[in-house]
Design an enzyme around this catalytic site. Structure first.
Site, short mmCIF file in Angstrom:
data_model
loop_
_atom_site.label_atom_id
_atom_site.label_comp_id
_atom_site.label_asym_id
_atom_site.label_seq_id
_atom_site.Cartn_x
_atom_site.Cartn_y
_atom_site.Cartn_z
N LEU A 206 -4.18 -2.60 -4.67
CA LEU A 206 -4.57 -1.26 -4.28
C LEU A 206 -4.88 -0.46 -5.54
CD1 LEU A 206 -4.80 0.01 -1.49
CD2 LEU A 206 -2.51 0.94 -1.78
N HIS A 207 -6.14 -0.54 -6.00
CA HIS A 207 -6.50 0.13 -7.25
C HIS A 207 -7.22 1.44 -6.96
CE1 HIS A 207 -10.65 -1.39 -6.92
NE2 HIS A 207 -10.07 -2.41 -6.36
N LEU A 208 -7.89 1.98 -7.98
CA LEU A 208 -8.41 3.34 -7.87
C LEU A 208 -9.35 3.57 -6.70
CD1 LEU A 208 -8.97 4.57 -11.52
CD2 LEU A 208 -6.99 4.79 -10.04
#
Lengths: 95, 582
Positions: free
Chosen positions: A19-21
């Protein structure tokens, strides 16, 4: 209290980089459309779905199972909207 | 007196009071504020955050327009982070309850988050800490004020000392007040260095850390010929330099007298000397030195230092100015060459994402992926070509496929202009930069498909020798004299001769008088150089015969290491033109 039940839903993270930017940014965008309290829970920790930094520090990796939790107005709608983000693996709906 | 050595990038001597520009790493002036100032400090913090949001929004739009949605998304994520309610609550709490200064509180909280993310252990996510450091920098910059703006508000002549100057800062330098500059970072071929040359002010880069010892106001001498910076010179040194400055001026004036004579070897062979320019304003530097056209018109400055991409009209107006100055001489316009070391400030974040920017999305590759951007520029070039002898040149061509693609798009744009009845020039010459080793090796195949070659030595050297020209740790490995470079240049010249297309050299190598005889000897009959190098290069050409030059080139090819080639060429230059200092 019964009028504001807690709605929960389990989702699995299928994003290679976790779950990145970008996905977080999409979650925030969706969460901001609802007035209810929405939390993303991982194991024993949870983060405010309107706080990208909070979610980033959860450290959600590929394969993690998350619990979406909402309470208040339109809680069910909010959870459904977030769930569909995960189900579409955060790909844009169009094109 | 303190003497520092760096790399000389623009010749001449500047003497004046020091003007120190703040370093990139912001120092937090105070950690605490008075209790009764808390409310006003909170307001200051909120104003700064709002300004950061606005700044990010601008970048978001820029990135979206120029590079596509996925790049804009980076900025929208940044904006959400800085607007994160939890973040501002935590920072405001520290200001309110602990009387921390907004600078200290913001830095502390953002760094806490960065550390937490770094400790996640997951590689990809941990790298996102960089985004938080970026935000910290943005907030601090807002809080501490845009000190760098001072550069455009100078009222008295100074010598500018800085850690680094961005190309747009360099471009905004007012030469009435900035006598010269020295930077801690940078390299010989960095964009800032190229600009210093263009502005014709003495400059030294890559001095290394020296700013902490300078508070501003001290007398500083910048020797842009030797590459030294002298802080607080003693009386004798100052006297010597004042004399040197006067002498330098005299030599300049003497060389100016060469303006009217042709760049011809002793045996009467004409070498076409053209100018390299960046801004339309520079055409004057070229014309008054007798340049025979523009061999390289870099167009990046239309893109850098502005908030929205240039319109077709912006391009057109800039081109018209240059073309009008050279109605009967060729003007070679190079299409967008952004990326690697030439990244607009506002888009740094986008490009930093690439781990290896020199090998990433840059130059022609950007154009081919952003057709709207590319076509806008091509339309303007084609229209301006009606007014003079305009040539278009594609940078960083790596494969024939890319060249064909670019030419096809050029053809599409022509058809489009035709359809709309817009006047343009269909027969303009189309050339390519040879700056990637693959293009040099395949020059024979490329030659039939272009009207001219122009060897871009800066990149050709960087890619051939695998040396980042801006990295001080390896910069000494970067040499124009490397035998491999000489061999590649020869290949390109031979391919050009075989297919009867002109070959030009437009990298910094051609502006260095050390290499003039070698290049002429290798068969080049065109050189495109920085305007202020024209008189000097002309002087070398006029003291040379073709036989002599060919002899020098043959001899130079006999060495197997760069250092020997360079030493030999320096020796030959000294014999030819003893008064040229190199």
């Amino acid at each position: 209290m019964d009028r504001n039940p807690v709605v929960t839903r389990k989702v699995t993270v299928n994003l290679k980089d976790g779950l990145h930017l970008h996905p977080i940014s999409q979650i925030v965008q969706v969460a901001r459309q609802y007035a209810c309290e929405i939390r993303i829970c991982k194991d024993d920790r949870s983060a405010d779905a309107r706080s990208p930094l909070d979610m980033l520090t959860l450290g959600v990796e590929f394969g993690s199972v998350l619990r979406l939790e909402a309470s208040g107005d339109q809680a069910a709608d909010a959870v459904a909207a977030l769930e569909s983000l995960f189900q579409n693996n955060f790909l844009p709906a169009q094109s | 007196m303190e003497i520092r050595r760096g790399i000389a990038v623009a010749p001449g001597v500047a003497i004046g009071p020091a003007f120190v520009l703040g370093a990139e790493n912001f120092r937090i002036p105070q950690r605490f504020v008075k209790v009764d100032a808390v409310e006003s400090e909170l307001t200051r913090f909120r104003t700064a955050v709002a300004a950061v949001c606005e700044e990010i929004e601008v970048n978001e739009k820029l990135a979206g327009d120029r590079l596509g949605k996925q790049y804009a998304a980076i900025f929208s994520a940044h904006r959400q982070m800085i607007q994160d309610p939890k973040l501002s609550n935590e920072i405001e709490e520290l200001i309110r309850n602990k009387c921390y200064s907004p600078e200290y509180a913001s830095s502390r909280v953002l760094r806490q988050y960065a550390r937490a993310i770094q400790n996640l252990g997951d590689n990809y996510l941990a790298e996102r800490a960089v985004d938080l450091f970026d935000l910290e920098k943005r907030v601090l910059k807002q809080l501490l004020g845009e000190r760098r703006e001072e550069l455009s508000n100078l009222t008295q002549p100074v010598v500018v000392l800085a850690n680094n100057l961005t190309p747009s800062e360099t471009a905004s330098i007012d030469t009435d007040f900035v006598l010269g500059f020295a930077t801690e970072a940078g390299g010989r071929t960095s964009h800032t260095a190229i600009l210093a040359g263009a502005l014709e002010i003495p400059a030294v880069v890559a001095v290394g850390g020296f700013l902490s010892g300078v508070s501003g106001g001290e007398t500083v001498i910048i020797d842009g010929t030797l590459g030294t910076v002298i802080i607080d010179p003693d009386e004798q040194t100052l006297k010597d330099y004042l004399e040197t400055a006067a002498r330098f001026h005299t030599v300049e004036v003497q060389r100016e007298s060469l303006t009217q004579v042709r760049a011809e070897t002793r045996d009467g062979v004409h070498i076409r000397l053209a100018g390299n320019i960046e801004f339309p304003e520079e055409v004057d530097h070229c014309t008054h030195r007798g340049a025979e056209g523009i061999g390289l018109y870099r167009t990046e400055f239309l893109y850098i230092g502005r908030d929205i991409p240039p319109s077709e009209e912006d391009h057109y107006q800039a081109y018209v100015r240059v073309v009008n100055a050279f109605r009967d001489r060729p003007v070679v316009i190079r299409t967008l060459d952004l990326g690697a070391d030439k990244v607009p400030d506002s888009m740094q974040g986008v490009f930093e994402d690439a781990t290896n920017p020199a090998l990433g999305l840059r130059s022609l590759r950007i154009s081919l992926q952003n057709l709207a951007l590319f076509k806008t520029q091509l339309r303007a070039i084609l229209r301006a070509a009606v007014l003079g002898d305009v040539c278009v040149m594609f940078p960083l061509v790596t494969s024939l496929l890319e060249l064909r693609q670019a030419r096809m798009i050029l053809g599409d744009v022509m058809d489009d202009l035709d359809e709309h009845g817009v006047p343009f020039r269909r027969d303009l010459r189309v050339g390519m930069m040879v700056e990637v080793p693959s293009a040099a090796l395949m020059a024979e195949e490329f030659a039939p498909e272009v009207d001219f070659f122009s060897i871009g030595t800066n990149d050709l050297i960087q890619y051939t020798l695998a040396v980042d020209r801006a990295n001080p740790a390896v910069a000494n490995l970067y040499s124009s004299a490397d035998p491999s470079i000489l061999r590649l240049i020869r290949m390109v010249v031979q391919a050009g001769a075989k297919h009867i297309i002109p070959v030009n050299v437009c990298g910094q190598m051609s502006s260095d008088p050390v290499y003039t005889s070698l290049l002429v000897g290798l068969g080049l009959r065109q050189l495109s150089v920085t305007p202020q190098a024209i008189p000097e290069i002309k002087q070398v050409i006029r003291s040379l015969s073709i036989l002599q030059a060919e002899d020098i080139a043959r001899h130079a090819a006999g060495f197997d290491v760069a250092r020997e080639v360079e030493a030999y060429l320096r020796g030959e230059l000294k014999k030819l033109c003893p008064d040229i200092v190199v």
